[in-house]
Design a protein around this motif. Structure first.
Motif, PDB file in Angstrom:
ATOM      1  N   GLU A  38     -71.519-121.783-120.703  1.00 25.05           N
ATOM      2  CA  GLU A  38     -71.074-121.146-119.364  1.00 25.05           C
ATOM      3  C   GLU A  38     -69.705-120.427-119.563  1.00 25.05           C
ATOM      4  N   VAL A  39     -69.924-119.153-119.018  1.00 26.04           N
ATOM      5  CA  VAL A  39     -68.968-118.258-119.233  1.00 26.04           C
ATOM      6  C   VAL A  39     -67.393-118.592-118.564  1.00 26.04           C
ATOM      7  N   SER A  40     -67.662-119.166-117.363  1.00 27.86           N
ATOM      8  CA  SER A  40     -66.387-119.577-116.567  1.00 27.86           C
ATOM      9  C   SER A  40     -65.653-120.662-117.323  1.00 27.86           C
ATOM     10  N   GLU A  41     -66.596-121.566-117.997  1.00 27.72           N
ATOM     11  CA  GLU A  41     -65.839-122.653-118.677  1.00 27.72           C
ATOM     12  C   GLU A  41     -65.184-122.256-120.160  1.00 27.72           C
ATOM     13  N   ILE A  42     -65.804-121.344-120.944  1.00 27.19           N
ATOM     14  CA  ILE A  42     -65.056-120.687-121.905  1.00 27.19           C
ATOM     15  C   ILE A  42     -63.863-120.073-121.521  1.00 27.19           C
ATOM     16  N   MET A  43     -64.046-119.130-120.692  1.00 25.11           N
ATOM     17  CA  MET A  43     -62.543-118.763-120.185  1.00 25.11           C
ATOM     18  C   MET A  43     -61.745-119.406-119.552  1.00 25.11           C
ATOM     19  N   LEU A  73     -72.748-116.969-121.208  1.00 28.99           N
ATOM     20  CA  LEU A  73     -71.773-116.453-121.901  1.00 28.99           C
ATOM     21  C   LEU A  73     -72.373-115.286-122.703  1.00 28.99           C
ATOM     22  N   THR A  74     -71.775-113.969-122.792  1.00 25.21           N
ATOM     23  CA  THR A  74     -72.174-113.108-123.518  1.00 25.21           C
ATOM     24  C   THR A  74     -71.066-112.459-124.562  1.00 25.21           C
ATOM     25  N   LYS A  75     -71.573-111.749-125.470  1.00 26.15           N
ATOM     26  CA  LYS A  75     -70.569-111.126-126.477  1.00 26.15           C
ATOM     27  C   LYS A  75     -69.406-110.410-125.910  1.00 26.15           C
ATOM     28  N   ARG A  76     -69.836-109.585-124.739  1.00 25.97           N
ATOM     29  CA  ARG A  76     -68.774-108.700-124.025  1.00 25.97           C
ATOM     30  C   ARG A  76     -67.703-109.978-123.337  1.00 25.97           C
ATOM     31  N   ASN A  77     -68.245-110.886-122.825  1.00 24.77           N
ATOM     32  CA  ASN A  77     -67.269-111.878-122.416  1.00 24.77           C
ATOM     33  C   ASN A  77     -66.195-112.352-123.292  1.00 24.77           C
ATOM     34  N   LEU A  78     -66.845-112.607-124.633  1.00 27.00           N
ATOM     35  CA  LEU A  78     -65.875-113.220-125.632  1.00 27.00           C
ATOM     36  C   LEU A  78     -64.949-112.068-126.019  1.00 27.00           C
ATOM     37  N   GLU A  79     -65.372-110.809-126.364  1.00 29.92           N
ATOM     38  CA  GLU A  79     -64.718-109.887-126.585  1.00 29.92           C
ATOM     39  C   GLU A  79     -63.286-109.744-125.657  1.00 29.92           C
ATOM     40  N   ALA A  80     -63.549-109.878-124.495  1.00 31.07           N
ATOM     41  CA  ALA A  80     -62.641-109.461-123.371  1.00 31.07           C
ATOM     42  C   ALA A  80     -61.630-110.840-123.643  1.00 31.07           C
ATOM     43  N   LEU A  81     -62.053-111.854-124.371  1.00 27.91           N
ATOM     44  CA  LEU A  81     -60.841-112.869-124.411  1.00 27.91           C
ATOM     45  C   LEU A  81     -60.210-112.935-125.807  1.00 27.91           C
ATOM     46  N   ASN A  82     -60.602-112.116-126.673  1.00 30.44           N
ATOM     47  CA  ASN A  82     -59.911-111.933-127.956  1.00 30.44           C
ATOM     48  C   ASN A  82     -58.645-112.169-127.805  1.00 30.44           C
ATOM     49  N   SER A  83     -57.790-111.030-127.407  1.00 30.90           N
ATOM     50  CA  SER A  83     -56.273-111.161-127.320  1.00 30.90           C
ATOM     51  C   SER A  83     -55.799-112.379-126.868  1.00 30.90           C
ATOM     52  N   ASP A  84     -56.187-113.028-125.757  1.00 29.79           N
ATOM     53  CA  ASP A  84     -55.777-114.159-125.306  1.00 29.79           C
ATOM     54  C   ASP A  84     -56.037-115.416-126.435  1.00 29.79           C
ATOM     55  N   ALA A  85     -57.221-115.274-126.713  1.00 31.72           N
ATOM     56  CA  ALA A  85     -57.602-116.477-127.701  1.00 31.72           C
ATOM     57  C   ALA A  85     -56.879-116.379-129.025  1.00 31.72           C
ATOM     58  N   PHE A 112     -66.740-116.164-132.545  1.00 33.19           N
ATOM     59  CA  PHE A 112     -65.337-116.010-131.672  1.00 33.19           C
ATOM     60  C   PHE A 112     -64.129-116.989-132.018  1.00 33.19           C
ATOM     61  N   PHE A 113     -64.521-118.100-132.247  1.00 32.41           N
ATOM     62  CA  PHE A 113     -63.533-118.993-132.665  1.00 32.41           C
ATOM     63  C   PHE A 113     -63.051-118.770-134.361  1.00 32.41           C
ATOM     64  N   LEU A 114     -63.855-118.150-135.077  1.00 32.15           N
ATOM     65  CA  LEU A 114     -63.474-117.759-136.500  1.00 32.15           C
ATOM     66  C   LEU A 114     -62.686-116.641-136.682  1.00 32.15           C
ATOM     67  N   LEU A 115     -62.930-115.707-135.609  1.00 34.34           N
ATOM     68  CA  LEU A 115     -62.174-114.366-135.429  1.00 34.34           C
ATOM     69  C   LEU A 115     -60.908-114.684-134.795  1.00 34.34           C
ATOM     70  N   ASN A 116     -60.656-115.851-134.011  1.00 34.25           N
ATOM     71  CA  ASN A 116     -59.318-115.893-133.612  1.00 34.25           C
ATOM     72  C   ASN A 116     -58.363-117.066-133.770  1.00 34.25           C
ATOM     73  N   ALA A 117     -58.944-117.852-134.894  1.00 35.50           N
ATOM     74  CA  ALA A 117     -58.088-118.869-135.247  1.00 35.50           C
ATOM     75  C   ALA A 117     -57.578-118.710-136.612  1.00 35.50           C
ATOM     76  N   GLY A 118     -56.468-118.137-136.806  1.00 36.84           N
ATOM     77  CA  GLY A 118     -55.685-117.363-137.778  1.00 36.84           C
ATOM     78  C   GLY A 118     -55.305-118.367-138.772  1.00 36.84           C
ATOM     79  N   VAL A 119     -54.960-119.635-138.615  1.00 39.92           N
ATOM     80  CA  VAL A 119     -54.554-120.431-139.682  1.00 39.92           C
ATOM     81  C   VAL A 119     -55.591-121.531-139.889  1.00 39.92           C
ATOM     82  N   LEU A 120     -56.695-121.462-139.394  1.00 36.25           N
ATOM     83  CA  LEU A 120     -57.789-122.370-139.475  1.00 36.25           C
ATOM     84  C   LEU A 120     -58.297-123.005-140.794  1.00 36.25           C
ATOM     85  N   ASP A 121     -58.212-124.107-140.974  1.00 28.12           N
ATOM     86  CA  ASP A 121     -58.444-124.652-142.662  1.00 28.12           C
ATOM     87  C   ASP A 121     -59.942-125.306-142.598  1.00 28.12           C
TER      88      ASP A 121
END
Length: 161
Positions: A38-43, A73-85, A112-121
């Motif tokens: 659900e796009v609104s829930e991820i956002m 949810l679409t790839k475009r929605n996720l890309e729009a969230l990248n800087s915040d994420a 999306f999570f892999l691209l945005n979690a910079g210290v993920l173990d």
């Protein structure tokens, strides 16, 4: 008090505080149940996570066992969230996703999570009813091909029957 993730997103628009006036600096672990497609829930989740700047463990459990998202949810929605994420996932070392069976949208959320979690173990992915070994191998192969913000991120796939 009942709050919906969509309201965090709406209240965060135009620089709002998402409905939470306090930042929770001491919160290290957070678990949430939502409809991952659900796009609104991820956002809304990304807006909410901004209030937890030191979060290092996040568990997301999908409420929908069947794929019937209202606002898909679409790839475009996720890309729009990248800087915040990137900023709200800056300290997350462990991410657990309990999600519905495999589909392209599910993999996009994981990417999306892999691209945005910079210290993920560790990324622990728990998929409901993933019984077919060939399908599991395809999923794991695709997951391992995803680019990652964290070079040490290990992906573990498990299943719930």
């Amino acid at each position: 008090m009942v709050c919906y993730l969509q309201s965090f997103y709406e209240k965060s628009a135009n620089g709002g505080n998402g409905g939470l006036s306090t930042t929770y600096n001491s919160l290290l672990t957070f678990e949430i149940h939502l409809n991952c497609l659900e796009v609104s829930e991820i956002m809304g989740l990304v807006c909410l996570l901004k209030k937890f700047p030191n979060l290092n463990s996040l568990c997301i459990k999908d409420l929908e066992k069947e794929l019937k998202p209202e606002g898909k949810l679409t790839k475009r929605n996720l890309e729009a969230l990248n800087s915040d994420a990137r900023s709200c996932l800056a300290h997350v070392k462990k991410l657990e996703l309990e999600i519905a069976p495999y589909c392209d949208e599910t993999l996009e959320i994981i990417e999306f999570f892999l691209l945005n979690a910079g210290v993920l173990d560790l990324l622990l992915i728990i998929i409901w009813s993933l019984e077919d070994q060939e399908e599991r191998s395809k999923i794991e192969e695709r997951l391992n091909s995803f680019p990652r913000a964290s070079s040490q991120a290990k992906i573990v796939v498990a299943e719930i029957c």
